[in-house]
Design an enzyme around this catalytic site. Structure first.
Site, PDB file in Angstrom:
ATOM      1  CD1 TRP A 166      29.687 -20.645  -9.101  1.00 35.65           C
ATOM      2  CD2 TRP A 166      31.568 -19.685  -9.800  1.00 35.65           C
ATOM      3  NE1 TRP A 166      30.606 -20.763  -8.081  1.00 35.65           N
ATOM      4  CE2 TRP A 166      31.780 -20.176  -8.495  1.00 35.65           C
ATOM      5  CE3 TRP A 166      32.624 -19.027 -10.430  1.00 35.65           C
ATOM      6  CZ2 TRP A 166      32.984 -20.043  -7.816  1.00 35.65           C
ATOM      7  CZ3 TRP A 166      33.825 -18.898  -9.755  1.00 35.65           C
ATOM      8  CH2 TRP A 166      34.011 -19.392  -8.460  1.00 35.65           C
ATOM      9  CG  ASP A 179      41.559 -21.840 -12.317  1.00 34.77           C
ATOM     10  OD1 ASP A 179      42.523 -22.380 -11.764  1.00 34.77           O
ATOM     11  OD2 ASP A 179      41.599 -20.705 -12.836  1.00 34.77           O
ATOM     12  CE  LYS A 236      29.626 -21.284  -2.162  1.00 32.59           C
ATOM     13  NZ  LYS A 236      29.030 -20.460  -3.209  1.00 32.59           N
ATOM     14  CG  LEU A 280      18.728  -3.563   0.665  1.00 37.61           C
ATOM     15  CD1 LEU A 280      18.128  -2.484   1.573  1.00 37.61           C
ATOM     16  CD2 LEU A 280      18.170  -4.929   1.046  1.00 37.61           C
ATOM     17  CG  HIS A 315      40.959 -14.781   0.901  1.00 35.62           C
ATOM     18  ND1 HIS A 315      41.717 -15.916   0.761  1.00 35.62           N
ATOM     19  CD2 HIS A 315      39.912 -14.929   0.074  1.00 35.62           C
ATOM     20  CE1 HIS A 315      41.130 -16.719  -0.116  1.00 35.62           C
ATOM     21  NE2 HIS A 315      40.031 -16.144  -0.546  1.00 35.62           N
TER      22      HIS A 315
HETATM   23  N1  GLN Z   1      42.831 -18.442 -12.083  1.00 28.98           N
HETATM   24  C1  GLN Z   1      41.913 -17.774 -11.236  1.00 28.98           C
HETATM   25  C2  GLN Z   1      42.568 -16.549 -10.613  1.00 28.98           C
HETATM   26  O1  GLN Z   1      43.684 -16.605 -10.248  1.00 28.98           O
HETATM   27  C3  GLN Z   1      41.422 -18.687 -10.148  1.00 28.98           C
HETATM   28  C4  GLN Z   1      40.366 -18.052  -9.318  1.00 28.98           C
HETATM   29  C5  GLN Z   1      39.695 -18.968  -8.333  1.00 28.98           C
HETATM   30  O2  GLN Z   1      40.217 -19.938  -7.917  1.00 28.98           O
HETATM   31  N2  GLN Z   1      38.522 -18.687  -7.911  1.00 28.98           N
HETATM   32  O3  GLN Z   1      41.964 -15.521 -10.481  1.00 28.98           O
END
Ligand code: GLN
Ligand code: ZN
Length: 793
Positions: A562, A600, A112, A18, A695
């Protein structure tokens, strides 16, 4: 006869058919007819699988061209008016514009789906919204199943859940005021199904597992009587948590059955049995629809047999929720270790489990003796496998000293030592970790994976990328540098591949949103780190510069969140194991001369349980795990963490309890409103609010960033502020990245100059604006949607 059935099946296809068909259509390479044909082939194949597994009905209407909530929005005809589309004449191309935006309109918001990693499109409703019906695709799919001689059991998201998950841009608008209109629309849909001879409809109300306000609970009492008038029998489906607090209310509704999630919340069974009406069906969700482990059929039968004796035909059997959240079939896994493979069940294999359970109940265990024996064997093998249990890890966990989850000194002592050691200017500048993943970098990684280039060639090329990133950062004048993460495709996979206890599938794809899928790794055994994972890279990067180089790691909660995780031990224990592995790495990085280490945790918030009553327990172990990973170092070593989501304010105490020396967060899209939460709460440690949105390819101007920084200085004392973008730069190109960072550095320098001249009192904390809530992520409340961290394909 106990009746097996499904709540829904993954629609993407075992080979992501798909996805490829959608994307070809978007590129204009194929016709709408070709795309429709792919959808139809997939539906037919998935129904056939259900029929072959002996299911008397097949789940229909669970298919979606992009998303099931958007599907319902188009069926209701409740399109956002800003697009100007005629709901009844909607084309597939327009449907995709709703989901993906067009030249004139941004896409509908995405967020989500409950606590899953699936994202739905949020309905946009206001007082003028209409529900007069739209595209007929849903009915076409039902007809398609009927034409195949099958008995479709249509799936619909229920009216209360639909409204609860919708949003209005009109301040103060009460979505519940739309309930009568929505109910009338559902009544029409159900009548149309009834006219097709449909007997049962599954109506999903997972909102019943949330903490709903009383008016929203009352909405069930208003919505369901009109639906009952249509004459279809309704199976009210709840999942993802317990709905027991509302069992009595639900039992009084004019519906004919209830589905409950007995994997997430097995304890709710007794509550439901206590109120289950005389003739009502109970659908027991006993096969895990959210995880990939083979079920312990024998153990399930122990629960199901007495239930069957009591309910007879009124007992239905199902996975806990739609199988949308697991990969399609193990058939596509050719390289998986055979022992591990024998412990797994993807959607297709779960169908088989369902059939075995139903046969055992209806015809006796003897009829499926071999299958039950195989299930027993798999369970026993998994329990005793040396792949699963590692004595050293177990011993280490048993010997954990709570002091290991705390730094040697409190923050004020640490930060003084760190300032002394690092000698950074006021408002230090840094980035979040990744730099642009250029086609050259991706080609290098792919060539190495294929074996086209050897380890040395690979190392040299990656080092070349690191050197480039370091040089650019020095030229830009950044203060704390990063190596750029050129060697990483995905922030969990990169570490998972180097940890024992982790496995990777070839085709274990799960839909994340639209055509995008993720391939979560599988944590199957005790996790440990056989050898250092990032130390050579970090040491090399540090050797290129005298400025501090940040070590870059993924935190234990994100590693857990994840991945598909073990179901044979509490999530908290798995997270502690991950934390110890990361702790070892942190300590080794320090020993290698790395003075700043970032761990992170972009997924910390998305792990929050659906009910608030369960938040504290989760946050308790999640925060402890982070601290365990971070606390093995000297006071002089600075620990950073990074989180990228906009809703912090309700978990600030937990974030403070993580006790990272510095936290960098996403704030730019909510114009620092979030930061006010931090100010109000008196967040004690250092903070780097993201000063620009990574983004978007747009290069923010110096002034815009200066304004954000000035605002930040009013809320957080400037001596505790850092300056950085709001997430990793992996998805960006170099030109825009360099331009944006150059502006970020200039804005910082201007502000530093002013800070040096103006009296500190001028930067005194402003009173925060009360009652302000943070805006959500333009594209989902959490990380995972084209965010830098998780690889989507
Ligand atoms: N250290 C990761 C990056 O800069 C952090 C990514 C994230 O916060 N999802 O890609
Ligand atoms: Zn981020």
């Amino acid at each position: 006869m106990a009746r097996p059935h499904l709540l829904g099946f993954p629609r993407i296809g075992a080979r992501r058919e798909l996805k490829f068909a959608q994307e070809a259509f978007w590129r204009g390479e194929t016709s709408e007819a070709a795309l429709r044909e792919t959808g139809s082939t997939l539906r037919r194949r998935h129904w056939q699988l259900q029929a072959n597994a002996g299911l008397p009905t097949v789940a229909a209407g669970d298919f979606a061209w992009y998303d099931q909530m958007l599907g319902l929005t188009t069926l209701l005809g409740a399109l956002p008016s800003r697009f100007g589309f005629d709901p009844a004449a909607l084309t597939l191309a327009q449907y995709f514009e709703l989901a993906r935006g067009n030249a004139a309109q941004p896409a509908m918001e995405m967020t989500k789906w409950f606590d899953t990693n699936y994202h739905y499109l949020v309905p946009e409703l206001d007082a003028d919204s209409t529900f007069d019906g739209g595209a007929n695709w849903y009915f076409d799919e039902i007809d398609e199943a009927l034409a195949q001689g099958l008995t479709p059991r249509p799936v619909l998201i229920g009216p209360v859940t639909y409204l609860w998950l919708s949003k209005s841009h009109v301040p103060g608008f009460n979505r519940l005021s739309l309930l009568p209109k929505v109910t009338a629309a559902f009544q029409r849909i159900l009548s149309q199904l009834r006219a097709r001879g449909i007997e049962w409809v599954q109506i999903d109300e997972p909102a019943l597992c949330l903490d709903l306000p009383p008016a929203w609970l009352d909405a069930f009492d208003h919505a369901y009587p009109p639906l009952a008038e249509t004459g279809v029998r309704l199976l009210l489906a709840t999942y993802f948590d317990t709905a027991a607090p509302h069992a009595a209310r639900a039992a009084a509704l004019p519906v004919h059955g209830f589905h409950i999630d007995l994997v997430r919340a097995p304890q709710q069974l007794a509550d439901w049995l206590a109120v289950l009406p005389e003739a009502a069906v109970l659908s027991a969700g006993v096969i895990d629809g959210r995880n990939i482990w083979r079920a312990d059929l024998r153990r399930l039968l122990q629960t199901l047999q007495p239930l069957h004796a009591r309910l007879g035909d009124r007992l239905w059997l199902a996975p806990s929720c739609s199988l949308l959240h697991v990969p399609v079939s193990l058939d596509a896994e050719t390289r998986l270790d055979p022992e591990l493979r024998s412990w797994l069940a993807f959607a297709t294999e779960k169908l088989d489990e369902l059939r075995t359970l139903a046969t055992a109940l209806n015809e006796g265990e003897a009829a499926v003796a071999a299958r039950l024996a195989a299930s027993d064997e798999a369970q026993a093998a998994r329990r005793s496998s040396r792949r699963v249990v590692n004595q050293q890890v177990q011993k280490r966990l048993a010997a954990l000293d709570p002091a290991m989850a705390g730094r040697n000194s409190p923050f004020d002592i640490r930060i003084a030592r760190q300032r002394e050691a690092l000698q950074l200017p006021a408002l230090p500048t840094t980035t979040i970790g990744s730099f642009p993943q250029t086609p050259a970098i991706r080609q290098t990684r792919a060539a190495y994976k294929r074996g086209d280039i050897g380890a040395l060639e690979y190392l040299e090329r990656i080092r070349g990328e690191i050197a480039l990133a370091v040089r650019k950062q020095e030229e830009l004048g950044l203060d704390v540098l990063v190596h750029g993460e050129a060697e990483r495709n995905d922030m969990v996979e990169y570490f998972g591949e180097q940890l024992c206890g982790y496995a990777f599938t070839e085709n274990g794809w799960v839909q994340s949103y639209g055509s995008r899928c993720v391939k979560p790794p599988v944590i199957y055994g005790d996790v440990y780190r056989p050898e250092p994972m990032t130390v050579d890279t970090a040491r090399y990067a540090q050797s290129l510069t005298t400025r501090p180089m940040k070590g870059m790691l993924t935190g234990p909660v994100t590693m857990l969140q994840w991945s598909f995780v073990r179901d044979d031990q509490p999530r908290a224990d798995t997270t502690r194991q991950l934390a110890l592995a990361i702790r070892d790495e942190v300590v080794d990085l320090e020993a290698a001369g790395i003075r700043v280490i970032q761990i992170d945790e972009p997924a910390l918030r998305e792990g929050l349980p659906l009910r608030r009553a369960d938040w504290d327990a989760y946050l308790g172990w999640a925060v402890q795990a982070f601290r365990l990973s971070a606390s093995g170092v000297r006071d002089e070593t600075q620990i950073h963490t990074h989180m990228c989501y906009a809703e912090f304010n309700d978990i600030l105490p937990a974030i403070a309890a993580m006790d990272a020396d510095v936290i960098t967060i996403e704030t730019s899209r909510s114009a620092m409103e979030l930061l006010e939460g931090f100010g109000e709460f008196d967040y004690p440690n250092e903070i780097g609010p993201g000063v620009y949105d990574i983004h978007s390819p747009r290069v923010p101007g110096v002034d815009a960033m200066t304004r954000l920084l000035e605002r930040a200085c009013q809320v957080i004392p400037p001596e505790r502020l850092w300056v950085n973008p709001d997430c990793g730069l992996k998805t960006r190109g170099w030109p825009e990245t360099e331009a944006a960072l150059a502006n970020m550095v200039s804005a910082t320098r201007q502000l530093r100059a002013r800070l040096a001249h103006e009296a500190p009192a001028q930067w005194k904390r402003a009173t925060a604006v009360p009652g302000r809530t943070a805006t959500t992520h333009a594209h989902g409340a959490g990380c995972g949607v084209d965010c830098a961290g998780q690889a989507v394909a």
